[in-house]
Design a protein around this motif. Structure first.
Motif, PDB file in Angstrom:
ATOM      1  N   ILE A 143       0.769  -1.078  -0.001  1.00 28.97           N
ATOM      2  CA  ILE A 143       0.035   0.014   0.057  1.00 28.97           C
ATOM      3  C   ILE A 143       0.930   1.139   0.052  1.00 28.97           C
ATOM      4  CG2 ILE A 143      -1.750   1.306   1.374  1.00 28.97           C
ATOM      5  CD1 ILE A 143      -2.786  -1.550   2.472  1.00 28.97           C
ATOM      6  N   HIS A 144       0.377   2.143  -0.939  1.00 26.81           N
ATOM      7  CA  HIS A 144       1.200   3.588  -0.804  1.00 26.81           C
ATOM      8  C   HIS A 144       0.267   4.498  -0.574  1.00 26.81           C
ATOM      9  CE1 HIS A 144       4.756   6.192  -1.633  1.00 26.81           C
ATOM     10  NE2 HIS A 144       3.774   6.902  -2.119  1.00 26.81           N
ATOM     11  N   TYR A 145       0.530   5.380   0.321  1.00 28.78           N
ATOM     12  CA  TYR A 145      -0.176   6.767   0.774  1.00 28.78           C
ATOM     13  C   TYR A 145       0.402   7.930   0.301  1.00 28.78           C
ATOM     14  CZ  TYR A 145       2.376   6.767   4.893  1.00 28.78           C
ATOM     15  OH  TYR A 145       3.428   6.978   5.880  1.00 28.78           O
ATOM     16  N   ILE A 146      -0.507   8.884   0.058  1.00 25.28           N
ATOM     17  CA  ILE A 146       0.000  10.257  -0.085  1.00 25.28           C
ATOM     18  C   ILE A 146      -0.566  11.165   0.902  1.00 25.28           C
ATOM     19  CG2 ILE A 146      -0.039  12.258  -1.759  1.00 25.28           C
ATOM     20  CD1 ILE A 146      -0.157   9.945  -3.855  1.00 25.28           C
ATOM     21  N   ILE A 147       0.135  11.832   1.552  1.00 22.14           N
ATOM     22  CA  ILE A 147      -0.516  12.879   2.709  1.00 22.14           C
ATOM     23  C   ILE A 147       0.067  14.399   2.059  1.00 22.14           C
ATOM     24  CG2 ILE A 147       0.217  13.675   4.989  1.00 22.14           C
ATOM     25  CD1 ILE A 147      -0.315  10.850   5.795  1.00 22.14           C
ATOM     26  N   HIS A 148      -0.976  15.158   2.428  1.00 22.20           N
ATOM     27  CA  HIS A 148      -0.764  16.559   2.107  1.00 22.20           C
ATOM     28  C   HIS A 148      -0.403  17.738   3.147  1.00 22.20           C
ATOM     29  CE1 HIS A 148      -3.194  14.713  -0.961  1.00 22.20           C
ATOM     30  NE2 HIS A 148      -2.566  15.334  -1.716  1.00 22.20           N
ATOM     31  N   ALA A 149      -0.447  17.270   4.264  1.00 22.34           N
ATOM     32  CA  ALA A 149      -0.213  18.409   5.340  1.00 22.34           C
ATOM     33  C   ALA A 149       0.336  17.485   6.414  1.00 22.34           C
ATOM     34  CB  ALA A 149      -1.317  19.194   5.859  1.00 22.34           C
TER      35      ALA A 149
ATOM     36  N   PRO B  56       5.999   7.691  -5.961  1.00 20.31           N
ATOM     37  CA  PRO B  56       6.454   6.328  -6.572  1.00 20.31           C
ATOM     38  C   PRO B  56       6.133   6.163  -7.864  1.00 20.31           C
ATOM     39  CG  PRO B  56       4.327   5.823  -5.494  1.00 20.31           C
ATOM     40  CD  PRO B  56       4.613   7.528  -5.257  1.00 20.31           C
ATOM     41  N   ALA B  57       6.935   4.890  -8.474  1.00 21.25           N
ATOM     42  CA  ALA B  57       6.406   4.568  -9.799  1.00 21.25           C
ATOM     43  C   ALA B  57       5.412   3.695  -9.727  1.00 21.25           C
ATOM     44  CB  ALA B  57       7.634   3.806 -10.341  1.00 21.25           C
ATOM     45  N   VAL B  58       4.364   3.671 -10.546  1.00 22.15           N
ATOM     46  CA  VAL B  58       3.107   2.921 -10.701  1.00 22.15           C
ATOM     47  C   VAL B  58       3.248   1.527 -10.156  1.00 22.15           C
ATOM     48  CG1 VAL B  58       2.685   2.389 -13.064  1.00 22.15           C
ATOM     49  CG2 VAL B  58       0.569   2.816 -11.559  1.00 22.15           C
ATOM     50  N   GLU B  59       4.428   0.949 -10.650  1.00 24.33           N
ATOM     51  CA  GLU B  59       4.770  -0.513 -10.349  1.00 24.33           C
ATOM     52  C   GLU B  59       5.224  -0.886  -8.976  1.00 24.33           C
ATOM     53  OE1 GLU B  59       8.274   1.268 -12.660  1.00 24.33           O
ATOM     54  OE2 GLU B  59       6.268   1.212 -12.762  1.00 24.33           O
ATOM     55  N   ASP B  60       5.236   0.230  -8.199  1.00 28.24           N
ATOM     56  CA  ASP B  60       5.877  -0.099  -6.789  1.00 28.24           C
ATOM     57  C   ASP B  60       4.970  -0.212  -5.886  1.00 28.24           C
ATOM     58  OD1 ASP B  60       8.431   0.091  -7.854  1.00 28.24           O
ATOM     59  OD2 ASP B  60       8.659   2.275  -7.154  1.00 28.24           O
ATOM     60  N   PHE B  61       3.632  -0.226  -6.014  1.00 28.99           N
ATOM     61  CA  PHE B  61       2.511  -0.397  -5.277  1.00 28.99           C
ATOM     62  C   PHE B  61       1.233  -1.203  -5.744  1.00 28.99           C
ATOM     63  CE2 PHE B  61       1.844   3.670  -6.752  1.00 28.99           C
ATOM     64  CZ  PHE B  61       0.274   3.453  -7.628  1.00 28.99           C
TER      65      PHE B  61
ATOM     66  N   LEU C 268      -0.261  10.313 -11.655  1.00 33.06           N
ATOM     67  CA  LEU C 268      -0.117   9.027 -11.074  1.00 33.06           C
ATOM     68  C   LEU C 268      -1.321   8.402 -10.995  1.00 33.06           C
ATOM     69  CD1 LEU C 268       1.870   7.048  -9.649  1.00 33.06           C
ATOM     70  CD2 LEU C 268       1.187   8.236  -7.377  1.00 33.06           C
ATOM     71  N   ILE C 269      -2.446   8.980 -10.510  1.00 33.50           N
ATOM     72  CA  ILE C 269      -3.721   8.345 -10.389  1.00 33.50           C
ATOM     73  C   ILE C 269      -4.214   7.687 -11.779  1.00 33.50           C
ATOM     74  CG2 ILE C 269      -6.286   8.736 -10.173  1.00 33.50           C
ATOM     75  CD1 ILE C 269      -5.195  10.850  -8.097  1.00 33.50           C
ATOM     76  N   GLN C 270      -3.791   8.454 -12.927  1.00 35.62           N
ATOM     77  CA  GLN C 270      -4.239   8.103 -14.012  1.00 35.62           C
ATOM     78  C   GLN C 270      -3.632   6.904 -14.475  1.00 35.62           C
ATOM     79  OE1 GLN C 270      -3.570  11.878 -16.256  1.00 35.62           O
ATOM     80  NE2 GLN C 270      -5.562  12.262 -16.481  1.00 35.62           N
ATOM     81  N   SER C 271      -2.160   6.757 -14.305  1.00 37.90           N
ATOM     82  CA  SER C 271      -1.380   5.668 -14.514  1.00 37.90           C
ATOM     83  C   SER C 271      -1.720   4.421 -13.469  1.00 37.90           C
ATOM     84  CB  SER C 271       0.161   5.783 -14.192  1.00 37.90           C
ATOM     85  OG  SER C 271       0.655   6.892 -15.203  1.00 37.90           O
TER      86      SER C 271
END
Length: 236
Positions: free
Chosen positions: A3-9, A40-45, A72-75
């Protein structure tokens, strides 16, 4: 599964998502984009979670890393990854699918109910939820509804609260992940957003909120998306 997460603050946390990851012993990585960290690269998660944040999806040009997230979301969609976008993350998901984010008719901050749409009764996740249920809100904007996406929930203050695209991509404008500790942090850092409004609770009410049932729904949603990814289902 990774799992990869993205945090904005810095005050935005995974909340009960973290306990779910730990319980299932999944591997995990994260990008704190406000620190300038690379995506990350899309293949990493296998499973991408895009969290909320104070930035506006209406101003991508002001926050160039948000456009990089959209790319990244599109990929990730093209690669059949599981994706969950929460609040700002749902708006970015909508943009990645060709729908513009918009101001919400009402600012919503606090525990208020959402209503399932008729289409939710046949959704594999939302059919597990009641026709109306409480969630935590903290937003002024809302996602657009992409073509071929299914609207799953709305509220009195916002007509687009949740949508699904394919079988493993969901956007939630609301929050199921926030814990009492997270709420205290957000109240501390976002006092300027708590001016009175029709769907805005006072800070004292926010801090006293019972989030246990809301957090259980977060775990159900995560279980469903993990099952979809692990079963190798294809996007419809």
């Amino acid at each position: 599964m990774h799992i990869h997460y993205i945090i904005h603050a810095p005050f935005e946390k995974l909340g009960t998502i973290e306990s779910w990851i730990n319980k299932n012993q999944f591997s995990v990585s994260g990008t704190h984009v406000y620190r300038g960290e690379d995506l990350p690269a899309v293949e990493d998660f296998d499973f991408l979670i895009i969290m909320g944040g104070p930035q506006s999806a209406l101003m991508l040009e002001k926050f160039p890393y948000l456009q990089a997230e959209v790319d990244l979301i599109q990929s990730a969609i093209a690669a059949n990854k599981a994706i969950l976008g929460i609040c700002l993350g749902a708006q970015l998901l909508g943009i990645a699918l060709g729908a513009k984010a918009e101001p919400s008719p009402h600012r919503e901050i606090g525990v208020y109910p959402v209503e399932a749409t008729p289409e939710a009764s046949s959704d594999p996740l939302f059919k597990q939820f009641p026709g109306q249920f409480d969630v935590m809100h903290w937003h002024s904007d809302m996602p657009g509804l992409p073509d071929k996406a299914v609207l799953l929930a709305k509220s009195a203050g916002c007509p687009r609260q949740a949508f699904r695209y394919g079988d493993r991509v969901y956007g939630f404008q609301f929050h199921l992940e926030l814990t009492p500790e997270n709420i205290k942090e957000m109240v501390r850092h976002c006092q300027n957003e708590l001016s009175p409004g029709k769907y805005v609770q006072k800070s004292e009410e926010l801090i006293r909120s019972d989030l246990s049932g809301i957090n259980l729904k977060m775990h159900k949603a995560l279980d469903h998306l993990a099952d979809c990814m692990q079963a190798g289902k294809s996007v419809r």
